[in-house]
Design a protein around this motif. Structure first.
Motif, PDB file in Angstrom:
ATOM      1  N   ALA A   1      12.357  10.468 -18.597  1.00 31.60           N
ATOM      2  CA  ALA A   1      11.632  10.659 -17.033  1.00 31.60           C
ATOM      3  C   ALA A   1      10.245  10.140 -16.884  1.00 31.60           C
ATOM      4  N   THR A   2       9.481  10.063 -18.096  1.00 30.66           N
ATOM      5  CA  THR A   2       8.192   9.454 -18.219  1.00 30.66           C
ATOM      6  C   THR A   2       8.188   8.102 -17.814  1.00 30.66           C
ATOM      7  N   GLY A   3       7.484   7.520 -16.676  1.00 29.66           N
ATOM      8  CA  GLY A   3       7.520   6.312 -16.295  1.00 29.66           C
ATOM      9  C   GLY A   3       6.750   5.391 -17.015  1.00 29.66           C
ATOM     10  N   GLN A   4       6.879   5.319 -18.444  1.00 29.88           N
ATOM     11  CA  GLN A   4       6.121   4.206 -19.418  1.00 29.88           C
ATOM     12  C   GLN A   4       6.869   3.877 -20.367  1.00 29.88           C
TER      13      GLN A   4
ATOM     14  N   PRO B   1      20.382   6.550 -27.881  1.00 31.84           N
ATOM     15  CA  PRO B   1      20.224   6.479 -26.388  1.00 31.84           C
ATOM     16  C   PRO B   1      19.727   7.899 -25.724  1.00 31.84           C
ATOM     17  N   TYR B   2      19.145   7.441 -24.426  1.00 35.29           N
ATOM     18  CA  TYR B   2      18.715   8.448 -23.645  1.00 35.29           C
ATOM     19  C   TYR B   2      19.713   8.847 -22.586  1.00 35.29           C
ATOM     20  N   PRO B   3      19.290  10.222 -22.126  1.00 38.13           N
ATOM     21  CA  PRO B   3      20.062  10.395 -20.923  1.00 38.13           C
ATOM     22  C   PRO B   3      19.998   9.477 -19.694  1.00 38.13           C
ATOM     23  N   ASP B   4      21.369   9.325 -19.001  1.00 34.39           N
ATOM     24  CA  ASP B   4      21.036   8.596 -17.836  1.00 34.39           C
ATOM     25  C   ASP B   4      20.741   9.266 -16.681  1.00 34.39           C
ATOM     26  N   GLY B   5      20.511   8.482 -15.627  1.00 35.33           N
ATOM     27  CA  GLY B   5      20.227   9.299 -14.296  1.00 35.33           C
ATOM     28  C   GLY B   5      18.858   9.355 -13.793  1.00 35.33           C
ATOM     29  N   PHE B   6      17.824   8.557 -14.659  1.00 34.37           N
ATOM     30  CA  PHE B   6      16.640   8.210 -14.542  1.00 34.37           C
ATOM     31  C   PHE B   6      16.118   7.093 -14.134  1.00 34.37           C
ATOM     32  N   ARG B   7      15.312   6.877 -13.209  1.00 41.76           N
ATOM     33  CA  ARG B   7      14.511   5.458 -13.194  1.00 41.76           C
ATOM     34  C   ARG B   7      13.169   5.676 -12.706  1.00 41.76           C
ATOM     35  N   PHE B   8      12.269   4.823 -13.059  1.00 48.90           N
ATOM     36  CA  PHE B   8      10.879   4.764 -12.413  1.00 48.90           C
ATOM     37  C   PHE B   8      10.436   3.628 -11.762  1.00 48.90           C
TER      38      PHE B   8
END
Length: 393
Positions: free
Chosen positions: A145-148, A158-165
């Motif tokens: 969830a962090t936008g960096q 792999p990271y969970p999907d469903g997030f974008r920044f």
């Protein structure tokens, strides 16, 4: 000797400075040689009522002599009272879940949003939009969830999907689709350069999201608990988020996180939990911290010291304008933009040598997060030491 022990037996996930602090009094620290330091960091915004606060220490000692922990399977009196106090201080009608950290609080916020998206709509909504330069935690989910992008190492994929920044508030509007359930923001991006967003832009976004029945999550892990000058930065912006997260300054040094939401019945028994979250020790400490800070705010001293700190910050920037570009932030979450990262690193190093603790933040920003109870004398001494450090660059 102690450094060698640390390096041998503690995982080396931090670029440590091997000073050994032994005691503290408000915004002043002393190491094992009795060298004095002015603390403009408060443990990265945690020690809100200062080091060695006697009122908090006495409350903790009194509680530990009786019950430290009993689990959330039973009623915990200070936890219930803390939830009531938070509701009162926000001015919103919220219920609170207690965790142990900011990352856990943000995990809880994400779970609330996901269940909302599953149960509120005919077609499931689960996507969460965040902003570039944001920081929401170090767990697998909150780091995604962090936008960096620098935090999204392939080592942990792999990271969970469903997030974008997205790069800006304006871009959020275009990013929303039929599966978007929430937008998660910091009103002042701490790790992203101590950058406050424009009030009108935030209010416009909040209104738009409400009309679309998309949740607004405000991460106040760093901005909350009077760091901005009000109990919540959300109050400064005149918005009422659906979900708010707190941590850092809430416990005055003991580990506590909190998720506040207007959707009080969204989670049912068994949906979420924490072994340690909200136990007797941490909620007793937090109640005392809030009592101290509420009275401090009401007395006018907090606002007086915010103004004084701001004045000293601007004086310093004016004196060293060849390397200091601008002052940023709100309340006692402040920063100065430095001409480049190399100069910033020298300032932090020189400041430490002069006995004043400061922080680095993103986008070449020198960050200040002093205890909220810092005195004018401590502010004066800290800036005098920092000025000496700057003269050597």
């Amino acid at each position: 000797m102690l450094e060698n022990i640390d390096k041998q037996y503690v995982m080396q996930t931090y670029a440590r400075n091997y000073v050994n602090f032994k005691r503290g009094v408000n915004a002043t620290l002393f190491d094992d040689t009795n060298k004095k330091y002015i603390d403009f960091t408060s443990g990265i915004g945690v020690v809100s009522v200062g080091h060695g606060n006697e009122r908090v220490a006495n409350k903790i000692c009194e509680q530990v002599r009786n019950i430290t922990h009993i689990s959330n399977l039973f009623l915990i009196e200070p936890q219930a009272l803390l939830g009531q106090k938070i509701n009162e201080l926000t001015g919103y009608d919220v219920a609170t879940f207690f965790a142990n950290s900011g990352a856990e609080a943000n995990e809880g916020a994400i779970k609330i949003a996901r269940k909302y998206g599953q149960t509120k709509f005919a077609n499931k909504k689960y996507k969460i939009i965040t902003l570039e330069h944001s920081f929401h935690g170090r767990t697998i989910t909150t780091v995604k969830a962090t936008g960096q992008a620098k935090f999204h190492s392939d080592f942990f994929a792999p990271y969970p999907d469903g997030f974008r920044f997205d790069p800006s508030l304006e871009a959020v509007y275009q990013a929303i689709d039929d599966e978007t359930v929430a937008v998660m923001i910091e009103l002042i991006q701490g790790e992203g350069g101590v950058s406050p967003f424009n009030k009108d832009d935030i209010q416009k976004l909040a209104k738009f999201l409400k009309e679309k029945e998309i949740l607004l999550i405000v991460d106040e892990v760093q901005t909350g608990v009077y760091r901005s000058g009000e109990f919540l930065a959300s109050q400064l912006y005149d918005i009422e988020p659906d979900i708010i997260t707190l941590a850092k300054g809430l416990g005055g040094g003991v580990p506590i996180g909190a998720v506040l939401t207007k959707h009080k019945d969204i989670l049912s028994a068994g949906d979420h939990g924490s072994t340690f979250g909200g136990n007797y020790l941490v909620t007793t400490a937090a109640l005392e911290v809030l009592d101290i800070l509420e009275n401090y705010k009401n007395s006018g001293l907090l606002d007086e010291h915010l103004i004084y700190f701001d004045m000293k910050l601007k004086e310093l920037r004016t004196k060293f304008s060849e390397i200091m570009l601008d002052t940023v932030g709100l309340g006692l979450m402040r920063g100065i933009k430095i001409k480049d990262d190399e100069t910033l690193a020298k300032i932090v190093s020189n400041a430490f040598a002069e006995g004043v603790l400061v922080l680095k933040s993103g986008r070449s920003t020198l960050r200040f997060l002093p205890p909220l109870t810092i005195t004018k004398d401590e502010i004066d001494e800290g800036f005098e030491r920092l000025e000496n450090a700057l003269k050597k660059i």
